[in-house]
Scaffold this motif. Sequence first.
Motif, PDB file in Angstrom:
ATOM      1  N   GLU A 221       0.819  -1.216   0.000  1.00  0.00           N
ATOM      2  CA  GLU A 221       0.000   0.000   0.000  1.00  0.00           C
ATOM      3  C   GLU A 221       0.854   1.268   0.000  1.00  0.00           C
ATOM      4  O   GLU A 221       0.378   2.336  -0.412  1.00  0.00           O
ATOM      5  N   VAL A 222       2.102   1.149   0.483  1.00  0.00           N
ATOM      6  CA  VAL A 222       2.960   2.336   0.626  1.00  0.00           C
ATOM      7  C   VAL A 222       4.286   2.188  -0.133  1.00  0.00           C
ATOM      8  O   VAL A 222       5.259   2.874   0.169  1.00  0.00           O
ATOM      9  N   GLN A 223       4.304   1.295  -1.132  1.00  0.00           N
ATOM     10  CA  GLN A 223       5.480   1.092  -1.979  1.00  0.00           C
ATOM     11  C   GLN A 223       5.041   0.970  -3.441  1.00  0.00           C
ATOM     12  O   GLN A 223       3.937   0.499  -3.726  1.00  0.00           O
ATOM     13  N   LYS A 224       5.915   1.392  -4.350  1.00  0.00           N
ATOM     14  CA  LYS A 224       5.583   1.375  -5.772  1.00  0.00           C
ATOM     15  C   LYS A 224       6.233   0.219  -6.529  1.00  0.00           C
ATOM     16  O   LYS A 224       5.712  -0.243  -7.535  1.00  0.00           O
ATOM     17  N   HIS A 225       7.388  -0.224  -6.045  1.00  0.00           N
ATOM     18  CA  HIS A 225       8.156  -1.215  -6.780  1.00  0.00           C
ATOM     19  C   HIS A 225       8.481  -2.425  -5.900  1.00  0.00           C
ATOM     20  O   HIS A 225       8.820  -2.274  -4.730  1.00  0.00           O
ATOM     21  N   ILE A 226       8.380  -3.608  -6.486  1.00  0.00           N
ATOM     22  CA  ILE A 226       8.892  -4.826  -5.860  1.00  0.00           C
ATOM     23  C   ILE A 226      10.017  -5.331  -6.751  1.00  0.00           C
ATOM     24  O   ILE A 226       9.824  -5.571  -7.945  1.00  0.00           O
ATOM     25  N   VAL A 227      11.209  -5.454  -6.166  1.00  0.00           N
ATOM     26  CA  VAL A 227      12.403  -5.850  -6.905  1.00  0.00           C
ATOM     27  C   VAL A 227      12.804  -7.241  -6.419  1.00  0.00           C
ATOM     28  O   VAL A 227      13.103  -7.439  -5.237  1.00  0.00           O
ATOM     29  N   LEU A 228      12.788  -8.215  -7.313  1.00  0.00           N
ATOM     30  CA  LEU A 228      12.987  -9.616  -6.925  1.00  0.00           C
ATOM     31  C   LEU A 228      14.468  -9.931  -6.745  1.00  0.00           C
ATOM     32  O   LEU A 228      15.069 -10.700  -7.489  1.00  0.00           O
ATOM     33  N   THR A 229      15.040  -9.336  -5.701  1.00  0.00           N
ATOM     34  CA  THR A 229      16.461  -9.544  -5.414  1.00  0.00           C
ATOM     35  C   THR A 229      16.735 -10.944  -4.867  1.00  0.00           C
ATOM     36  O   THR A 229      17.842 -11.471  -5.057  1.00  0.00           O
ATOM     37  N   GLY A 230      15.780 -11.536  -4.174  1.00  0.00           N
ATOM     38  CA  GLY A 230      15.945 -12.905  -3.664  1.00  0.00           C
ATOM     39  C   GLY A 230      17.238 -13.103  -2.895  1.00  0.00           C
ATOM     40  O   GLY A 230      17.846 -14.185  -2.956  1.00  0.00           O
ATOM     41  N   HIS A 231      17.643 -12.109  -2.130  1.00  0.00           N
ATOM     42  CA  HIS A 231      18.978 -12.119  -1.548  1.00  0.00           C
ATOM     43  C   HIS A 231      19.134 -13.043  -0.338  1.00  0.00           C
ATOM     44  O   HIS A 231      20.245 -13.476  -0.039  1.00  0.00           O
ATOM     45  N   ILE A 232      18.040 -13.318   0.353  1.00  0.00           N
ATOM     46  CA  ILE A 232      18.109 -14.255   1.478  1.00  0.00           C
ATOM     47  C   ILE A 232      16.908 -15.207   1.419  1.00  0.00           C
ATOM     48  O   ILE A 232      15.769 -14.759   1.341  1.00  0.00           O
ATOM     49  N   VAL A 233      17.179 -16.499   1.446  1.00  0.00           N
ATOM     50  CA  VAL A 233      16.131 -17.507   1.599  1.00  0.00           C
ATOM     51  C   VAL A 233      15.999 -17.718   3.107  1.00  0.00           C
ATOM     52  O   VAL A 233      16.849 -18.335   3.751  1.00  0.00           O
ATOM     53  N   ASP A 234      14.942 -17.172   3.643  1.00  0.00           N
ATOM     54  CA  ASP A 234      14.834 -16.960   5.085  1.00  0.00           C
ATOM     55  C   ASP A 234      14.139 -18.121   5.798  1.00  0.00           C
ATOM     56  O   ASP A 234      13.387 -18.894   5.183  1.00  0.00           O
ATOM     57  N   HIS A 235      14.365 -18.208   7.095  1.00  0.00           N
ATOM     58  CA  HIS A 235      13.737 -19.266   7.887  1.00  0.00           C
ATOM     59  C   HIS A 235      13.540 -18.806   9.322  1.00  0.00           C
ATOM     60  O   HIS A 235      14.154 -17.838   9.779  1.00  0.00           O
ATOM     61  N   LEU A 236      12.678 -19.507  10.024  1.00  0.00           N
ATOM     62  CA  LEU A 236      12.404 -19.247  11.433  1.00  0.00           C
ATOM     63  C   LEU A 236      12.584 -20.543  12.220  1.00  0.00           C
ATOM     64  O   LEU A 236      12.271 -21.627  11.714  1.00  0.00           O
ATOM     65  N   ASN A 237      13.064 -20.405  13.444  1.00  0.00           N
ATOM     66  CA  ASN A 237      13.204 -21.560  14.329  1.00  0.00           C
ATOM     67  C   ASN A 237      12.123 -21.536  15.405  1.00  0.00           C
ATOM     68  O   ASN A 237      11.738 -20.466  15.883  1.00  0.00           O
ATOM     69  N   THR A 238      11.641 -22.706  15.769  1.00  0.00           N
ATOM     70  CA  THR A 238      10.791 -22.838  16.948  1.00  0.00           C
ATOM     71  C   THR A 238      11.718 -23.220  18.100  1.00  0.00           C
ATOM     72  O   THR A 238      12.433 -24.222  18.007  1.00  0.00           O
ATOM     73  N   ILE A 239      11.708 -22.407  19.145  1.00  0.00           N
ATOM     74  CA  ILE A 239      12.694 -22.560  20.229  1.00  0.00           C
ATOM     75  C   ILE A 239      11.978 -22.682  21.569  1.00  0.00           C
ATOM     76  O   ILE A 239      11.090 -21.889  21.879  1.00  0.00           O
ATOM     77  N   VAL A 240      12.387 -23.673  22.347  1.00  0.00           N
ATOM     78  CA  VAL A 240      11.853 -23.869  23.702  1.00  0.00           C
ATOM     79  C   VAL A 240      12.922 -23.419  24.699  1.00  0.00           C
ATOM     80  O   VAL A 240      14.106 -23.736  24.545  1.00  0.00           O
TER      81      VAL A 240
END
Length: 324
Positions: A221-240
């Motif tokens: 809603e507040v940006q004009k361009h999406i640039v497909l840099t794909g610079h990080i393939v991200d992940h999240l850990n579940t931590i106890v």
Amino acid sequence: MSRKYAVLASALGALVLACAPASAQTALKWAHVYETSEPFHTESVWAAEEIAKRTDGRYTVDVFPASQLGKESDINQGLTLGTVDIIISGSSFAAREYAPIGVTYYPFIFRDAAHLLNYTKSDTYKALTKGYEEKSGHHITATTYYGTRHTTSNRPIAKCADMAGLKIRVPDVPAYLAMPRACGANTAPIAFAEVYLALQNGTVEAQENPLTTIEAKKFYEVQKHIVLTGHIVDHLNTIVSKSRWASLSDEDKQIFTEVMQEAAARATEKIVAREKELVQVFKDRGLTVTEVDRSDFENNVIEKVTFEEFGYNKADWEAIRAIQ
């Protein structure tokens, strides 16, 4: 003992036994910073229900989404303080306790989601998560694909050099800063919950996140361009947390692990599917979506950023890159 008192004692004993399950119930807090619409939340709620079910109600889990219990740095600290029992958080924050695990956020280390998932089955993953546990005491039970990070901006970007002087919000984590700084951007460490407003009022003119997050947080809603840099393939850990994990029986540790890994797999499947749809969705909303030569960005990172400055081991980077 008279018959009267014997009957009374028997009745009291039965009452104590009847109340035992309720008194033995343990309430846990599960925290994250993501929206209630996102799979990280919906699958956390599913996992909470499954844990209660599979432990016969001995554990109940309340899930607190959208930074209700604090920013990502706060909930990580909460594991140690005992204010939360379980969190979903990136290895970038785990790296504050054990730097080498942050190598998984070094730009362009993973090719795609499949590569990331194969890494989670590798000896390198086992070694890095073990190192984190030995340093922090907290236990990583599962890893979820978060999405591939791309750049959004209010100015067009076709190559790395186009980011020179760009005011971009990036999490205050070393590896996240690597690509924008290698391309000459000016980075600002604004809290995740405040990014939309910062983009809206012009405090920053760009940010970077997966397409699914761009959708969930309405950054489009507040940006004009999406640039497909794909610079990080991200992940999240579940931590106890250390204290909670230590309190669990071996049987319950197995239940928690199985449930959390199932939840991670369910969320990953949904993220992968949605990512495939979103490029066209954003085009239909009037944004310009730009494909770029990622090697241009990658070469700048390799040339201008070193592993050593982040505390990463090049051997870990090489081992992960070699995973098929």
